[in-house]
Design an enzyme around this catalytic site. Structure first.
Site, PDB file in Angstrom:
ATOM      1  N   HIS A  45      39.246  37.493  42.779  1.00 61.39           N
ATOM      2  CA  HIS A  45      39.911  38.291  41.749  1.00 61.39           C
ATOM      3  C   HIS A  45      40.903  37.408  41.025  1.00 61.39           C
ATOM      4  O   HIS A  45      41.556  36.564  41.633  1.00 61.39           O
ATOM      5  CB  HIS A  45      40.635  39.490  42.383  1.00 61.39           C
ATOM      6  CG  HIS A  45      41.031  40.547  41.396  1.00 61.39           C
ATOM      7  ND1 HIS A  45      42.170  40.448  40.625  1.00 61.39           N
ATOM      8  CD2 HIS A  45      40.434  41.726  41.053  1.00 61.39           C
ATOM      9  CE1 HIS A  45      42.259  41.526  39.855  1.00 61.39           C
ATOM     10  NE2 HIS A  45      41.227  42.302  40.091  1.00 61.39           N
ATOM     11  N   ASP A  98      35.284  45.798  42.689  1.00 62.57           N
ATOM     12  CA  ASP A  98      34.132  45.975  41.803  1.00 62.57           C
ATOM     13  C   ASP A  98      32.821  45.854  42.574  1.00 62.57           C
ATOM     14  O   ASP A  98      31.842  46.540  42.268  1.00 62.57           O
ATOM     15  CB  ASP A  98      34.156  44.940  40.673  1.00 62.57           C
ATOM     16  CG  ASP A  98      35.368  45.096  39.780  1.00 62.57           C
ATOM     17  OD1 ASP A  98      35.635  46.242  39.375  1.00 62.57           O
ATOM     18  OD2 ASP A  98      36.047  44.103  39.501  1.00 62.57           O
TER      19      ASP A  98
END
Length: 428
Positions: free
Chosen positions: A307, A364
């Site tokens: 991330h 995600d």
């Protein structure tokens, strides 16, 4: 610690105040920079080192993997609160009492009917239209059917605008999916909870009785909570900067939806499933693609791992992995794409290359798995993200407007041509 920072430019020193947040974040206040230096500005592409505002909504520490809404740990909220409680917390600053929560839900349900003429706008879109484009257009269209502007100095006006969009937005989300699937549109069931009603509006078939699955309700509730706000990201910054021109709430939200659409932002979970499909088409060899991901000369990128903000494990991923396991276990789905996903996650968590670089599966990755297992089309994944992010966008817009923040107007460093003499067309 000094309360000022000194900047020296061309031999002249200038002092600027330091601002310290409640979590001891320190920022240099440079709003007087151009004035005191005779026109000097800063440049920070992507605003990686620039604070655009002070905000009391969300605290994020990427190095330590911390995410808090209004001071509450995301882990506690995901485990103990409902999405509607979290929405109230983000928008109004405190967790609601039972009376406040019941009134909030009742008022949302009262505003959940969308003007029937919105259906005509939806009918004009082809089935192949991307759901995010449809959702952005329908959200913007709400302005035409609710033309009065919000008086931000009136708590009653603000509250009415908030419950109105909280009520109508899930209907637009469900209609967007049902349009794609060729299913009839309806307005849901106001005897259900907020998340329960979302699922029924999306999945009820006209020739079958709808049966609620509590595991799916719990998983979606958690997903919406985890996506509800994430500090000053691309779409949130868009909502604030559009709203800073005193554009209305619906118009600002529509702009945020468009920003979220991009594959580098909200479209990341769709990109995960597209990657998994590509791996399946290639034969499903996860080890081959893990090797490709580690090869710097190979253009392949493993989507859904690591991330940009979290330099450790994404705290949201830890929470939603449990829900993903529950959903897959309950539904008992046999799906080679989901098998590939589980294989990649297992290998990444034990592979030295990924562990050393802290490239763990992020939110995600797991949200895409859950949405696929629930039967939500891949093009709808970002729409579901928008549904979760709605209260965060509202909270950020409300904070910006009530604090009377100035219109957003970034500077630039000009690198074009210097002054040139104009020549008429025949002399060029």
């Amino acid at each position: 610690m000094s309360k000022t920072a000194t900047l020296e430019i061309n031999g002249q020193k200038h002092d600027f105040p330091l601002i310290t947040g409640t979590e001891n974040e320190v920022a240099i206040d440079i709003k007087t920079l151009r004035g005191v230096t005779g026109g000097v500005t800063t440049i920070d592409p992507g605003y990686k080192n620039t604070g655009s505002c002070e905000s009391a909504i969300t605290f994020l520490n990427g190095e330590e993997g911390i995410l808090r809404y209004r001071g509450y740990a995301i882990e506690d909220l995901a485990e103990k609160a409902s999405f509607l409680e979290v929405a109230y917390l983000l928008i109004f600053g405190e967790l609601p009492t039972r009376v406040e929560l019941d009134k909030f839900h009742a008022d949302i349900k009262e505003e959940s009917v969308v003007d029937d003429d919105i259906k005509k706008i939806l009918d004009a879109f082809p089935k192949a239209a991307h759901p995010m484009g449809v959702l952005s257009s329908l959200t913007s269209a709400l302005t035409a059917f609710n033309p009065s502007s919000v008086n931000v100095d009136s708590e009653e006006d603000m509250y009415r605008a908030i419950v109105k969009i909280m009520g109508k937005f899930p209907v637009l989300v469900a209609w967007t999916m049902r349009k794609q699937k060729g299913l009839p549109l309806d307005y849901g069931d106001d005897s259900l909870g907020y998340v329960e009603n979302v699922l029924k509006m999306m999945f009820k078939k006209p020739n079958q009785e709808y049966v609620e699955n509590p595991i799916l309700v719990n998983a979606l509730d958690k997903l919406l909570i985890l996506h509800a706000d994430h500090e000053q990201n691309c779409s949130t910054s868009t909502v604030r900067i559009v709203g800073s021109s005193h554009a209305g709430l619906f118009a600002s939200l529509s702009a945020g939806i468009s920003a979220l659409w991009g594959p580098l932002h909200g479209g990341a979970n769709q990109a995960v499933l597209e990657m998994l499909e590509a791996i399946k088409e290639d034969g499903g060899d996860t080890k081959k693609f893990m090797a490709k991901a580690k090869d710097k000369e190979d253009p392949f990128r493993l989507m859904g791992f690591g991330h940009r903000v979290y330099k450790n494990f994404d705290p949201r991923a830890k929470i939603i992995k449990v829900a993903a396991d529950e959903v897959l276990g309950d539904l008992g789905i046999e799906d080679p794409v989901l098998d590939i996903a589980k294989g990649l996650a297992t290998e990444a968590l034990s592979d030295e290359y990924f562990v050393k670089r802290k490239l763990y599966p992020n939110v995600d990755f797991y949200s895409g798995i859950i949405y696929r297992a629930m039967g939500i089309p891949v093009e709808m994944f970002t729409v579901m993200f928008a549904l979760g992010r709605l209260p965060g966008w509202i909270a950020q817009w409300k904070e910006m407007r009530t604090r009377k923040e100035p219109i957003g107007r970034p500077r630039q460093v000009y690198t074009g041509e210097n002054h040139r003499e104009f020549k008429t067309v025949d002399d060029r």
